[in-house]
Write an enzyme that holds these catalytic residues in place. Structure first.
Site, PDB file in Angstrom:
ATOM      1  N   ARG A   1     -47.404  26.977 -33.506  1.00  0.00           N
ATOM      2  CA  ARG A   1     -48.845  27.187 -33.487  1.00  0.00           C
ATOM      3  C   ARG A   1     -49.391  26.313 -32.359  1.00  0.00           C
ATOM      4  O   ARG A   1     -48.872  26.335 -31.250  1.00  0.00           O
ATOM      5  CB  ARG A   1     -49.444  26.846 -34.868  1.00  0.00           C
ATOM      6  CG  ARG A   1     -50.788  27.496 -35.159  1.00  0.00           C
ATOM      7  CD  ARG A   1     -51.204  27.291 -36.612  1.00  0.00           C
ATOM      8  NE  ARG A   1     -51.440  25.885 -36.930  1.00  0.00           N
ATOM      9  CZ  ARG A   1     -51.761  25.446 -38.152  1.00  0.00           C
ATOM     10  NH1 ARG A   1     -51.873  26.294 -39.155  1.00  0.00           N
ATOM     11  NH2 ARG A   1     -51.972  24.159 -38.365  1.00  0.00           N
TER      12      ARG A   1
ATOM     13  N   LYS B   1     -61.363  20.874 -45.147  1.00  0.00           N
ATOM     14  CA  LYS B   1     -61.576  22.147 -44.441  1.00  0.00           C
ATOM     15  C   LYS B   1     -61.801  23.266 -45.452  1.00  0.00           C
ATOM     16  O   LYS B   1     -61.572  23.117 -46.647  1.00  0.00           O
ATOM     17  CB  LYS B   1     -60.357  22.469 -43.567  1.00  0.00           C
ATOM     18  CG  LYS B   1     -59.080  22.761 -44.341  1.00  0.00           C
ATOM     19  CD  LYS B   1     -57.924  23.077 -43.404  1.00  0.00           C
ATOM     20  CE  LYS B   1     -56.649  23.417 -44.192  1.00  0.00           C
ATOM     21  NZ  LYS B   1     -55.537  23.778 -43.298  1.00  0.00           N
TER      22      LYS B   1
ATOM     23  N   MET C   1     -67.120  45.312 -56.975  1.00  0.00           N
ATOM     24  CA  MET C   1     -67.746  44.380 -56.042  1.00  0.00           C
ATOM     25  C   MET C   1     -68.541  43.299 -56.767  1.00  0.00           C
ATOM     26  O   MET C   1     -68.498  42.122 -56.390  1.00  0.00           O
ATOM     27  CB  MET C   1     -68.651  45.127 -55.063  1.00  0.00           C
ATOM     28  CG  MET C   1     -69.269  44.229 -54.003  1.00  0.00           C
ATOM     29  SD  MET C   1     -70.416  45.102 -52.910  1.00  0.00           S
ATOM     30  CE  MET C   1     -69.309  46.234 -52.070  1.00  0.00           C
TER      31      MET C   1
ATOM     32  N   TYR D   1     -64.327  52.319 -62.415  1.00  0.00           N
ATOM     33  CA  TYR D   1     -64.070  53.314 -61.371  1.00  0.00           C
ATOM     34  C   TYR D   1     -62.637  53.841 -61.457  1.00  0.00           C
ATOM     35  O   TYR D   1     -61.693  53.093 -61.724  1.00  0.00           O
ATOM     36  CB  TYR D   1     -64.285  52.697 -59.988  1.00  0.00           C
ATOM     37  CG  TYR D   1     -65.720  52.334 -59.678  1.00  0.00           C
ATOM     38  CD1 TYR D   1     -66.746  53.226 -59.921  1.00  0.00           C
ATOM     39  CD2 TYR D   1     -66.034  51.097 -59.124  1.00  0.00           C
ATOM     40  CE1 TYR D   1     -68.064  52.898 -59.617  1.00  0.00           C
ATOM     41  CE2 TYR D   1     -67.341  50.757 -58.813  1.00  0.00           C
ATOM     42  CZ  TYR D   1     -68.347  51.656 -59.077  1.00  0.00           C
ATOM     43  OH  TYR D   1     -69.646  51.339 -58.783  1.00  0.00           O
TER      44      TYR D   1
END
Length: 417
Positions: free
Chosen positions: A168, A65, A357, A309
């Site tokens: 769950r 998964k 980013m 930044y």
């Protein structure tokens, strides 16, 4: 397009990510992931030995998964298919890639189980491909008419999920056998072949009292289901993921679902400690994933210059920095800003300022003697040094599960020995 083709188009479209035709050294791939085939085979063998240690060999399952825990489904599936007995997925479309892979290469069909949610129309496709699904609530009773209308040539193979204490999905003990009666009433639609549950707290503790109580509940549920369903063959029982497979021998039923540790990562420090006590000799797990990046710029900054930044870092002395074209868009965690290290030429190099980013800046003053391009290791080994997924996750105040599964699907993944 046939049903397998539809699943293949959706599943492999994510798994292949960065595209084909270029190697990790090509400029178009400035950042890439390396998947070690030998380390993956080693980890499979380690768990195969563990699952074969009892009087009756058990099925070894690989959990693929989350794009194979971020390692790349398209890369990992061919490497593990021959070495395991069961393949587990969350998404139906990913499970269908197995059948397409087998058909393309003339391979025998493996047992494939979809652990996640499945819509009725998806269930029809899975049934026709001989893929198992998990029934975790009574909504499946509403799917009986559409499954019958599909005129399946064989019933849908199902595993009944028991909620033994995770809170769950799954039937609670109070819901058995009332809520599962529809399975026995539709033998032409459902073929019960297994029963499963999931532990809530095996990784964060060394004392397994809660897990043992879950096992008691699981075995009580097994009795109810066996009496109600009267299966032609004994139900395949599975509850052990990586941690329980290592530290809870009682939980090793007919199959194990090995996820994080298949990729060479220990579930937690507590699991490692418990495994040493339970097994005596600690299994060696080898990390499968490395992450490398070529520099975009290498240059000097004068003393007093700010980096990044927010001006959160100021060079205390003349500093040679490398600008790496990788950032939080690619899955490098922003919370690691000012704490993490990468490796360049076998030396640790601090990440300076904020993770952006699409960029990182690192101090390579002592790692290289000039401004020629360098290759940084963000995860993995370089010489005698290494940066583990656990370390990077710790700098980012998260867990290595999240770290690896959030690595961008767009990143190039290449299999290496």
């Amino acid at each position: 397009m046939d049903e397998v083709g539809v699943g293949l188009g959706v599943g492999l479209g994510v798994g292949l990510g960065g595209g084909l035709g270029a190697g990790p050294g090509d400029a178009v791939y400035s950042s890439w992931l390396e998947v070690s085939a030998s380390h993956l085979r080693h980890n499979v063998a380690a768990f195969r030995a563990l699952e074969s240690s009892g009087p009756t060999p058990r099925a070894l399952g690989a959990v693929l998964k989350g794009n194979a825990y971020g390692h790349g489904l398209a890369q990992v599936l061919p490497l593990v298919h021959a070495g395991v007995d069961v393949l587990y997925f969350i998404a139906p479309q990913d499970a269908l890639t197995v059948r397409a892979h087998e058909a393309a290469h003339g391979l025998p069909a493996r047992q494939v189980v979809v652990l996640g949610a499945v819509a009725p129309e998806e269930a029809v496709v899975l049934a026709r491909q001989g893929i198992d699904v998990v029934v975790a609530d009574r909504s499946w009773a509403d799917a009986v008419p559409s499954l019958r209308a599909a005129k399946l040539t064989r019933p849908l193979r199902v595993h009944v999920h028991i909620d033994t204490g995770l809170g769950r999905e799954g039937f609670t003990l109070d819901q058995l056998p009332r809520e599962t009666a529809f399975l026995a009433d539709a033998p032409d639609v459902f073929e019960p072949v297994g029963v499963l549950s999931h532990f809530a707290n095996t990784e964060d503790v060394t004392e397994q009292g809660y897990a043992l109580a879950q096992l008691d509940a699981f075995e009580t549920a097994l009795g109810h289901l066996a009496a109600q369903l009267k299966p032609a063959k004994p139900l395949q029982r599975h509850i052990a993921a990586s941690a329980a497979a290592l530290v809870l021998p009682r939980a090793r039923y007919e199959a194990a679902r090995v996820g994080i540790s298949l990729y060479g990562l220990w579930p937690s420090p507590e699991t490692r400690l418990s495994a040493r006590l339970v097994l005596g000799e600690l299994p060696v797990l080898k990390p499968v994933l490395s992450w490398r990046c070529k520099s975009q710029v290498v240059k000097w900054l004068p003393a007093g210059a700010y980096v990044g930044y927010g001006c959160t870092y100021r060079c205390p002395e003349p500093t040679r920095i490398a600008v790496l074209p990788v950032g939080y868009y690619d899955g490098y965690p922003r919370l690691a800003s000012g704490k993490a290290h990468v490796l360049v030429n076998g030396r640790r190099c601090a990440v300076l300022g904020r993770v952006m980013m699409n960029h990182l800046m690192v101090d390579v003053t002592r790692a290289t003697s000039d401004e020629r391009p360098v290759t940084a290791t963000l995860l993995g080994r370089d010489g005698e040094e290494s940066v583990s997924a656990e370390s990077l996750a710790g700098w980012a105040q998260t867990i290595h599960y999240e770290l690896v599964t959030r690595l961008g699907a767009h990143l190039r993944r290449v299999v290496v020995e």
